[in-house]
Design a protein around this motif. Structure first.
Motif, PDB file in Angstrom:
ATOM      1  N   ARG A 173       4.711   8.917   1.370  1.00  0.00           N
ATOM      2  CA  ARG A 173       3.488   8.392   1.967  1.00  0.00           C
ATOM      3  C   ARG A 173       2.707   9.602   2.451  1.00  0.00           C
ATOM      4  O   ARG A 173       3.272  10.486   3.106  1.00  0.00           O
TER       5      ARG A 173
ATOM      6  N   LEU B 112       0.892   5.303  12.116  1.00  0.00           N
ATOM      7  CA  LEU B 112       1.944   4.575  11.404  1.00  0.00           C
ATOM      8  C   LEU B 112       3.291   4.763  12.100  1.00  0.00           C
ATOM      9  O   LEU B 112       4.051   3.810  12.258  1.00  0.00           O
TER      10      LEU B 112
ATOM     11  N   ARG C 118       2.444  -0.596   4.811  1.00  0.00           N
ATOM     12  CA  ARG C 118       3.242  -0.618   6.042  1.00  0.00           C
ATOM     13  C   ARG C 118       2.503  -1.400   7.112  1.00  0.00           C
ATOM     14  O   ARG C 118       1.332  -1.145   7.379  1.00  0.00           O
TER      15      ARG C 118
ATOM     16  N   VAL D 144       7.116  -4.373   5.841  1.00  0.00           N
ATOM     17  CA  VAL D 144       6.505  -3.609   4.764  1.00  0.00           C
ATOM     18  C   VAL D 144       6.382  -4.537   3.555  1.00  0.00           C
ATOM     19  O   VAL D 144       7.253  -5.390   3.345  1.00  0.00           O
TER      20      VAL D 144
END
Length: 180
Positions: free
Chosen positions: A117, A127, A167, A172
């Motif tokens: 990511r 995140l 996410r 997820v």
């Protein structure tokens, strides 16, 4: 003799034209296509922070269940898997998730799903804190592979796959595509 030389030259030209597909300026074969096969919505526990290791911040996120849905596969995500992450400087997060799926027919599939990511440092931290972040602000791709015992699922071991992840704070969503 001239006809023989002309025929040989024509044959060599044909071979050279075919070999031209391997030239550095062009693709050797048609580009692969992707076929959507299923999605997973996996529920997650909060991250466990391990600390600095392997050049980045290590974390573990337990997979607690979920659902599998799509045109080629339906079932549930079993409790007990997890996602091991290394958050590196510069906005790169390496992920490796391992979990099991049980199909509606009762077959169990072992999933290993490495990927990455990438995002700005600000988005990576959001995140990591479990905030809901617009998926257009990060790139989250994986290259899953599967181990199956059920003959009807052998296709999963005989193809390559790519996936895109989104996410969310407590789950997820991963969309799986078979590479044709």
């Amino acid at each position: 003799m001239n006809k023989l030389i002309a025929a040989a030259a024509l044959g060599l030209a044909a071979v050279a034209a075919m070999a031209g597909a391997d030239a550095p300026n062009g693709a050797a074969a048609p580009a692969p296509t992707l076929t959507y096969v299923f999605s997973i919505r996996a529920t997650l526990d909060p991250a466990v922070e391990v600390g600095q290791s392997e050049g980045g911040r290590r974390r573990f996120i337990a997979v607690t269940g979920g659902e599998v849905y799509g045109p080629r596969l339906r079932g549930k995500v079993l409790d007990g898997g997890g996602d091991w992450q290394t958050i590196l400087p510069g906005g790169l997060t390496k992920v490796e998730a391992k979990y099991f799926v049980k199909t509606d027919q009762g077959a169990v599939i072992e999933v290993t799903n490495p990927g990455l990511r990438t995002a700005s440092a600000e988005v990576v931290e959001r995140l990591a804190k479990g905030e809901d972040v617009d998926p257009s602000l990060y790139y989250f791709r994986t290259t899953p592979n599967f181990r199956v015992g059920a003959p009807e699922l052998d296709w999963m071991q005989r193809h390559a796959f790519v996936a895109r992840g989104i996410r969310r704070p407590d789950h997820v969503v991963i969309d799986y595509y078979m590479v044709e």
